[in-house]
Scaffold this motif. Structure first.
Motif, mmCIF file in Angstrom:
data_model
loop_
_atom_site.group_PDB
_atom_site.id
_atom_site.type_symbol
_atom_site.label_atom_id
_atom_site.label_comp_id
_atom_site.label_asym_id
_atom_site.label_seq_id
_atom_site.Cartn_x
_atom_site.Cartn_y
_atom_site.Cartn_z
ATOM 1 N N CYS A 261 -65.521 45.687 36.535
ATOM 2 C CA CYS A 261 -65.461 46.090 34.703
ATOM 3 C C CYS A 261 -66.106 45.383 34.731
ATOM 4 N N ARG A 262 -66.296 43.772 35.070
ATOM 5 C CA ARG A 262 -67.577 42.888 34.688
ATOM 6 C C ARG A 262 -69.477 43.888 34.382
ATOM 7 N N PHE A 263 -69.410 44.541 35.927
ATOM 8 C CA PHE A 263 -70.457 45.266 35.553
ATOM 9 C C PHE A 263 -71.445 46.483 34.647
ATOM 10 N N TYR A 264 -69.992 46.599 34.526
ATOM 11 C CA TYR A 264 -69.832 48.228 33.475
ATOM 12 C C TYR A 264 -69.662 47.780 32.452
ATOM 13 N N THR A 265 -68.917 46.605 31.906
ATOM 14 C CA THR A 265 -68.912 45.909 30.520
ATOM 15 C C THR A 265 -70.516 45.489 29.862
ATOM 16 N N GLN A 266 -71.083 44.771 30.342
ATOM 17 C CA GLN A 266 -72.167 44.397 30.414
ATOM 18 C C GLN A 266 -73.320 45.236 30.030
ATOM 19 N N ALA A 267 -73.261 46.288 30.862
ATOM 20 C CA ALA A 267 -74.211 47.851 30.981
ATOM 21 C C ALA A 267 -73.941 48.229 29.508
ATOM 22 N N VAL A 268 -72.738 48.333 28.657
ATOM 23 C CA VAL A 268 -72.184 48.922 27.626
ATOM 24 C C VAL A 268 -72.985 47.778 26.268
ATOM 25 N N GLU A 269 -73.075 46.267 26.658
ATOM 26 C CA GLU A 269 -73.329 45.746 25.855
ATOM 27 C C GLU A 269 -74.720 45.362 25.654
ATOM 28 N N HIS A 270 -75.261 45.451 26.699
ATOM 29 C CA HIS A 270 -76.653 46.224 26.847
ATOM 30 C C HIS A 270 -77.527 47.208 26.064
ATOM 31 N N ALA A 271 -76.610 47.551 26.105
ATOM 32 C CA ALA A 271 -77.229 49.639 25.660
ATOM 33 C C ALA A 271 -77.214 48.913 23.994
ATOM 34 N N VAL A 272 -75.849 48.623 23.912
ATOM 35 C CA VAL A 272 -75.220 48.706 22.733
ATOM 36 C C VAL A 272 -76.720 47.637 21.444
ATOM 37 N N CYS A 273 -76.428 46.645 21.912
ATOM 38 C CA CYS A 273 -77.787 45.596 21.349
ATOM 39 C C CYS A 273 -79.299 46.219 21.154
ATOM 40 N N ARG A 274 -79.039 47.102 22.054
ATOM 41 C CA ARG A 274 -80.556 48.082 22.044
ATOM 42 C C ARG A 274 -81.041 48.674 20.988
ATOM 43 N N TYR A 275 -79.454 49.585 20.992
ATOM 44 C CA TYR A 275 -78.756 50.659 19.689
ATOM 45 C C TYR A 275 -77.637 50.508 18.848
ATOM 46 N N PRO A 276 -77.891 49.457 18.119
ATOM 47 C CA PRO A 276 -76.097 48.977 17.870
ATOM 48 C C PRO A 276 -76.278 50.052 17.184
ATOM 49 N N GLU A 277 -76.321 50.317 15.965
ATOM 50 C CA GLU A 277 -76.242 51.372 15.005
ATOM 51 C C GLU A 277 -76.030 52.921 15.189
ATOM 52 N N GLN A 278 -76.839 53.386 16.415
ATOM 53 C CA GLN A 278 -75.929 54.022 17.373
ATOM 54 C C GLN A 278 -74.634 54.176 17.946
ATOM 55 N N TRP A 279 -73.847 52.819 18.262
ATOM 56 C CA TRP A 279 -72.647 52.680 18.723
ATOM 57 C C TRP A 279 -71.637 52.877 17.634
ATOM 58 N N LEU A 280 -70.166 53.545 18.133
ATOM 59 C CA LEU A 280 -68.721 53.218 17.369
ATOM 60 C C LEU A 280 -68.005 52.231 17.226
ATOM 61 N N TRP A 281 -68.936 51.559 15.645
ATOM 62 C CA TRP A 281 -68.000 50.385 14.943
ATOM 63 C C TRP A 281 -66.725 50.468 14.847
ATOM 64 N N MET A 282 -66.576 51.854 14.452
ATOM 65 C CA MET A 282 -65.565 52.239 13.928
ATOM 66 C C MET A 282 -63.889 52.284 14.102
ATOM 67 N N HIS A 283 -64.204 52.106 16.136
ATOM 68 C CA HIS A 283 -62.772 51.611 16.881
ATOM 69 C C HIS A 283 -62.548 50.300 16.528
ATOM 70 N N ARG A 284 -61.548 49.873 17.396
ATOM 71 C CA ARG A 284 -60.682 48.417 16.887
ATOM 72 C C ARG A 284 -60.588 47.948 18.335
ATOM 73 N N ARG A 285 -61.815 47.413 19.307
ATOM 74 C CA ARG A 285 -62.783 47.456 20.308
ATOM 75 C C ARG A 285 -61.812 46.467 20.649
ATOM 76 N N TRP A 286 -61.917 45.186 19.433
ATOM 77 C CA TRP A 286 -61.078 43.810 20.144
ATOM 78 C C TRP A 286 -59.416 43.941 19.029
ATOM 79 N N LYS A 287 -58.723 44.917 18.886
ATOM 80 C CA LYS A 287 -57.226 44.487 19.073
ATOM 81 C C LYS A 287 -56.819 43.882 19.966
ATOM 82 N N ALA A 288 -55.715 42.755 19.636
ATOM 83 C CA ALA A 288 -55.223 42.042 20.431
ATOM 84 C C ALA A 288 -54.081 42.473 21.416
#
Length: 288
Positions: A261-288
């Motif tokens: 889980c940590r491995f693929y979460t970090q992989a997504v984070e790396h890709a989002v940081c490279r292309y932040p404008e192409q990620w789905l920011w409208m999603h409630r990713r950090w919902k409690a």
């Protein structure tokens, strides 16, 4: 009836050229930006807080995110025409060595990606693994019968079977153990009972442990894969990271699942940081 409408909608979409799909998706994204003020505010706030960018830059990234999301929705109609020619002529492969390794590997493979760039076209590329006995794409299917029928018709191909995440476990595990390939989008919020709590862009988020659990049980390789858009319409870039071989993990089963889980979460984070404008920011990713 919904199956008929889904078939007609997908058939219409496959006749549209790449510029038309891009224009249609961009228009849809701009409409969503104005029609969904709460999601617009959520996207802006998330970009501002998680990336630490000032207000004007955060708004630009959030607005572009809506546009790219609209294009991703429109690209579902192109999936049936996304094959070897698309890969060779329209995709820049950053790591040809890794793609060759993925194509030639006979190990069980879990491909992980996110709601980044042209994720619908990436799903279609899963059909390009002829040596695999099967490929299953595990998704959260919408409740609407119409949308569910449209998605299943557009995504299912001769070598791709789309399955709902609630019904996937036993079938996907058997397919992986036979040397198959399973693909997952791993960047959405999920129920606490199904999740690991891990840092994502500096804040704890619920990370779906299902793909990790299946990978560990099948002794599979885990391959991060992302397809992002280039500035030229109809041109894309394939991002890959070196795979994680779950056979090399240590610790008890829970610790190994958490490592994946940590491995693929970090992989997504790396890709989002490279292309932040192409990620789905409208999603409630950090919902409690």
């Amino acid at each position: 009836m919904h199956e008929i409408w889904g078939t007609c909608g997908a058939a219409l979409g496959t006749r549209l050229s790449a510029p038309w799909v891009a224009s249609l998706g961009s228009a849809l994204g701009r409409a969503l930006w104005w029609l969904l003020p709460k999601r617009r505010g959520l996207a802006y706030a998330s970009v501002h807080r998680r990336l630490g960018v000032p207000g004007p830059a955060a708004e630009r990234i959030a607005r572009e995110s809506f546009r790219h999301t609209g294009m991703a929705f429109a690209e579902i109609f192109q999936g049936r025409h996304t094959g070897p020619r698309f890969l060779h002529e329209q995709v820049i492969v950053e790591r040809p060595d890794l793609l060759t390794a993925l194509f030639s590997s006979t190990r069980p493979a879990v491909v992980v990606s996110g709601h980044l760039g042209a994720w619908e076209l990436l799903v279609a590329l899963m059909a390009l693994f002829p040596h695999r006995p099967a490929c299953q794409v595990v998704v959260r299917l919408p409740k609407s019968p119409f949308l569910r029928g449209l998605i299943l018709h557009a995504r299912n191909q001769a070598r791709i079977r789309t399955v709902g995440h609630r019904d996937a476990s036993a079938g996907v595990l058997a397919m992986l153990r036979a040397g198959g390939l399973a693909a997952f989008l791993v960047d959405h919020h999920c129920r606490q009972a199904e999740a690991e709590r891990l840092l994502f862009l500096g804040r704890e988020a619920s990370v779906n442990r299902g793909p990790a659990l299946l990978a560990v049980r099948a002794k599979a390789e885990v391959w991060p894969l992302f397809l992002v858009r280039e500035p030229r319409i109809g041109s894309f870039r394939l991002l890959q990271e070196s795979p994680l071989d779950t056979r090399g993990l240590t610790g008890d089963p829970a610790a190994r699942v958490r490592s994946v889980c940590r491995f693929y979460t970090q992989a997504v984070e790396h890709a989002v940081c490279r292309y932040p404008e192409q990620w789905l920011w409208m999603h409630r990713r950090w919902k409690a």
